[in-house]
Write a protein that holds these residues in place. Sequence first.
Motif, short mmCIF file in Angstrom:
data_model
loop_
_atom_site.label_atom_id
_atom_site.label_comp_id
_atom_site.label_asym_id
_atom_site.label_seq_id
_atom_site.Cartn_x
_atom_site.Cartn_y
_atom_site.Cartn_z
N CYS A 164 0.84 -1.20 0.00
CA CYS A 164 0.00 0.00 0.00
C CYS A 164 0.88 1.24 0.00
O CYS A 164 1.90 1.29 0.68
CB CYS A 164 -0.90 -0.01 1.24
N ARG A 166 -0.55 4.36 0.54
CA ARG A 166 -1.32 5.49 1.09
C ARG A 166 -0.75 6.04 2.39
O ARG A 166 -0.98 7.18 2.74
CB ARG A 166 -2.78 5.08 1.27
N PHE A 167 -0.08 5.22 3.15
CA PHE A 167 0.55 5.67 4.40
C PHE A 167 -0.44 6.43 5.31
O PHE A 167 -0.16 7.55 5.75
CB PHE A 167 1.80 6.52 4.13
N CYS A 168 -1.59 5.82 5.57
CA CYS A 168 -2.49 6.39 6.57
C CYS A 168 -1.69 6.47 7.88
O CYS A 168 -0.91 5.55 8.20
CB CYS A 168 -3.72 5.52 6.74
N TYR A 170 -2.10 6.01 10.91
CA TYR A 170 -2.24 5.03 11.99
C TYR A 170 -1.80 3.63 11.58
O TYR A 170 -1.80 2.72 12.40
CB TYR A 170 -3.73 4.94 12.42
N CYS A 171 -1.41 3.43 10.32
CA CYS A 171 -1.34 2.07 9.77
C CYS A 171 0.08 1.60 9.53
O CYS A 171 0.90 2.31 8.93
CB CYS A 171 -2.13 2.02 8.46
N GLN A 245 -11.03 1.80 -1.31
CA GLN A 245 -10.89 3.11 -0.68
C GLN A 245 -11.86 4.09 -1.38
O GLN A 245 -12.14 3.94 -2.57
CB GLN A 245 -9.44 3.62 -0.79
S1 SF4 Z 1 -5.31 1.76 6.25
FE1 SF4 Z 1 -4.40 3.16 4.72
S2 SF4 Z 1 -2.19 2.69 4.71
FE2 SF4 Z 1 -3.22 1.00 5.78
S3 SF4 Z 1 -3.54 -0.55 4.20
FE3 SF4 Z 1 -5.42 0.69 4.31
S4 SF4 Z 1 -5.16 2.33 2.79
FE4 SF4 Z 1 -3.13 1.40 3.16
#
Ligand code: SF4
Length: 447
Positions: A164, A166-168, A170-171, A245
């Motif tokens: 992924c 996106r680097f949210c 919290y993740c 998403q």
């Molecule tokens: S929460 Fe965000 S960073 Fe984590 S896997 Fe899902 S989209 Fe990717």
Amino acid sequence: MSEPNQTAPTTAQTAAPSVAFITMGCAKNEVDSADMSAKLVDAGYRIEDDPEQADVVIVNTCSFIQAATEESIDAVLEASSYGNVASGKAKLVVAGCMPARYGADLESELAEASSFVPCSKEDDIVEVIDRMLAVSRDSFVEDSAASHRMAAPASAYVKISDGCDRFCAYCSIPYIRGRYHSFTADQIEADVADLVARGTREIVLIAQDTGRWGQDFDDPLTLAWLIDHLAKKFPATWFRVMYIQPTGVTDELIDAVAANDNVCDYFDVPFQHSNPTILAAMNRTGSAEEHLALIHRIRERIPNATIRTTLIAGFPGETDDQFEDLCSFVGECELDYIGVFAYSREEGTRAYRYDDQVDDDEKLERAQRLRDLADDVCTPRIAQRIGATMDVLVLGTEEDGQLYGRAQCQAPDVDGVTYVDAGTPGEFTTVRIDDTLMYEMEGSEVQ
Ligand code: SF4
């Protein structure tokens, strides 16, 4: 005394060693275990259901949040206490997210394990096991049962990408699974064809970010194209897509779902929050208005679409007012299923370093309040299905003999099941919904 004959062929045949999997965590890990299992079977190894009888026990770990890491460590320690492992007769392998996240630190902490296989090395599982057991696969006695691939479940997951970007905030997934990379359409189609040939009737397409599928190819493709292609190629199979998403829910995708009866009218769209300030702190985008517009856009095209989301309560900096915004959103959203999580502070993520962490008790309280609110919103919507006629994929029987399955509006593992009065596991049946209990449904066969 004669010299040993160095050149004599090693004709001694041995039963192929057996390998058992203990899979922790999410559906994506189940797919990884199934892939490793298939590679081992193709290489001549046997798969053993009972880890206490196996020659190798592989614990495929989850490490997405702290609680999952703790459960995985418990599973490894429990496996190390099995008689076969404790006596040294069987080897213990720790695979998946935990070695990917903790690397060498883990190796010194878990001396019980003989080998560590992070996600990025799972494709090499056969070589890892060969080396660990120091066996020659040429000597394995061919086991006719093992040489045939196992029957597949009626409903199975297929992974369409990994990683992924996106680097949210919290993740930990981007650090564990690496950058986003789509699997090719040919590879996905081959996985689907293999499962369908072995009896699977529902394919659940998963990834960390399914909506981005194909965008990283030199000649980009879209998820809409993929599901349309698969649905037409396998018309007797249901397809369902999870983890889209919000930005991935394009009009093209909604049209592709609408156009194919065998693609479930089901949208799993993780919103995580509705307050724009919190979403920005999460390194995500959107607002309650945007989420509501997206829900409206789906239902305008597919009025009976089932929509699921997940929400996080107690993210760092979430004020009382911002939490109330989230509650108001839940009250307005008309979603069918809402998964609620209390924020988990994960080392190595950006939000770990935020200094306005919400107190643990407060986080749990907010999550519980949100869950209760979600039940108030969602269960009446489930009850509205009473009287509707729908197809159900029969999956099996409970211990008391009660048949159960799932309708298109129910995703595996998260949305409950439909109890049916007739049908054959692995086949579709058409039922009228007679009753619901919270998230479960009950139906009788329509002749
Ligand atoms: S929460 Fe965000 S960073 Fe984590 S896997 Fe899902 S989209 Fe990717």
